[in-house]
Design a protein around this motif. Structure first.
Motif, PDB file in Angstrom:
ATOM      1  N   GLY A   1       0.797  -1.217   0.000  1.00  0.00           N
ATOM      2  CA  GLY A   1       0.000   0.000   0.000  1.00  0.00           C
ATOM      3  C   GLY A   1       0.831   1.269   0.000  1.00  0.00           C
ATOM      4  N   THR A   2       0.126   2.387  -0.111  1.00  0.00           N
ATOM      5  CA  THR A   2       0.756   3.702  -0.131  1.00  0.00           C
ATOM      6  C   THR A   2       0.288   4.486   1.092  1.00  0.00           C
ATOM      7  N   PHE A   3       1.234   5.119   1.762  1.00  0.00           N
ATOM      8  CA  PHE A   3       0.880   5.966   2.899  1.00  0.00           C
ATOM      9  C   PHE A   3       0.439   7.330   2.372  1.00  0.00           C
ATOM     10  N   ARG A   4      -0.756   7.731   2.761  1.00  0.00           N
ATOM     11  CA  ARG A   4      -1.325   9.007   2.325  1.00  0.00           C
ATOM     12  C   ARG A   4      -1.481   9.922   3.533  1.00  0.00           C
ATOM     13  N   LYS A   5      -1.360  11.218   3.298  1.00  0.00           N
ATOM     14  CA  LYS A   5      -1.397  12.202   4.373  1.00  0.00           C
ATOM     15  C   LYS A   5      -2.697  12.995   4.354  1.00  0.00           C
ATOM     16  N   TYR A   6      -3.277  13.153   5.567  1.00  0.00           N
ATOM     17  CA  TYR A   6      -4.528  13.881   5.712  1.00  0.00           C
ATOM     18  C   TYR A   6      -4.401  14.858   6.882  1.00  0.00           C
ATOM     19  N   PRO A   7      -4.600  16.156   6.638  1.00  0.00           N
ATOM     20  CA  PRO A   7      -4.530  17.115   7.753  1.00  0.00           C
ATOM     21  C   PRO A   7      -5.687  16.889   8.729  1.00  0.00           C
ATOM     22  N   VAL A   8      -5.366  17.001  10.023  1.00  0.00           N
ATOM     23  CA  VAL A   8      -6.370  16.743  11.054  1.00  0.00           C
ATOM     24  C   VAL A   8      -6.227  17.720  12.220  1.00  0.00           C
ATOM     25  N   THR A   9      -7.324  17.839  12.946  1.00  0.00           N
ATOM     26  CA  THR A   9      -7.299  18.426  14.277  1.00  0.00           C
ATOM     27  C   THR A   9      -7.476  17.253  15.225  1.00  0.00           C
ATOM     28  N   VAL A  10      -6.637  17.199  16.250  1.00  0.00           N
ATOM     29  CA  VAL A  10      -6.653  16.100  17.223  1.00  0.00           C
ATOM     30  C   VAL A  10      -7.167  16.643  18.545  1.00  0.00           C
ATOM     31  N   ARG A  11      -8.072  15.913  19.158  1.00  0.00           N
ATOM     32  CA  ARG A  11      -8.569  16.292  20.490  1.00  0.00           C
ATOM     33  C   ARG A  11      -8.472  15.070  21.393  1.00  0.00           C
ATOM     34  N   LEU A  12      -7.852  15.253  22.545  1.00  0.00           N
ATOM     35  CA  LEU A  12      -7.783  14.228  23.582  1.00  0.00           C
ATOM     36  C   LEU A  12      -8.684  14.669  24.720  1.00  0.00           C
ATOM     37  N   ASP A  13      -9.435  13.724  25.303  1.00  0.00           N
ATOM     38  CA  ASP A  13     -10.273  14.087  26.440  1.00  0.00           C
ATOM     39  C   ASP A  13     -10.588  12.861  27.277  1.00  0.00           C
ATOM     40  N   ARG A  14     -11.552  13.027  28.170  1.00  0.00           N
ATOM     41  CA  ARG A  14     -11.963  11.997  29.119  1.00  0.00           C
ATOM     42  C   ARG A  14     -10.796  11.470  29.964  1.00  0.00           C
ATOM     43  N   PRO A  15     -10.090  12.361  30.660  1.00  0.00           N
ATOM     44  CA  PRO A  15      -8.995  11.877  31.504  1.00  0.00           C
ATOM     45  C   PRO A  15      -9.519  11.008  32.646  1.00  0.00           C
TER      46      PRO A  15
END
Length: 161
Positions: A110-124
């Motif tokens: 396969g080919t690695f493709r790049k996608y821009p994202v916003t990442v949110r971490l929660d529920r500590p």
């Protein structure tokens, strides 16, 4: 006579080993018991607040990592170029790139493709490995442009504990 000598030697070694263990236990220092006053002080002491962490594939805590592997088994999905704008007791937010293997015709080719994202971490929540620490337990990606086939605009992942 030889059987008796071997048996005597084995018995002697067992006795010496037992005496050594018993002697070591007797010689061990006895810890002084904590008083009820000390225990009461410890229980009323506030917990030391810690900054939540995200736990990587190797069980190591990370704070504001620059990269993070989402697919621990095969590495076919990872986050790179992470820039954190928030990391506090409630949540964390970053922008970055989700690098995903399209697995066409199959993952090894396969080919690695790049996608821009916003990442949110929660529920500590309390981290099982270190009850004095908190860890984020959910990661949410929002694709800000194109996205991998079959993915929604927003995807949430439970994080391992």
């Amino acid at each position: 006579m030889r059987k008796l000598t071997v048996r005597a030697a084995v018995t002697f070694c067992a006795a010496v080993s037992l005496a050594t263990v018993m002697g070591t236990a007797d010689a061990a220092p006895v810890a002084s018991p904590r008083s009820a006053h000390t225990i009461a002080q410890e229980s009323t002491r506030p917990a030391v607040p810690t900054q939540p962490v995200i736990v990587d594939c190797f069980g190591r805590p990370q704070v504001e990592p620059g990269a993070f592997v989402l697919a621990c088994g095969d590495g076919n999905s990872r986050l790179t170029s992470l820039r954190w704008s928030r990391w506090d007791a409630g949540s964390a937010v970053a922008t970055g790139v989700n690098v995903v293997n399209d697995c066409k015709p199959y993952c090894a080719a396969g080919t690695f493709r790049k996608y821009p994202v916003t990442v949110r971490l929660d529920r500590p929540q309390t981290w099982k490995k270190d009850p004095q620490a908190a860890q984020y337990t959910r990661l949410r990606l929002v694709y800000t442009d194109s996205r991998p086939a079959g993915y929604g605009q927003s995807v949430a992942y439970p994080l391992w504990n």
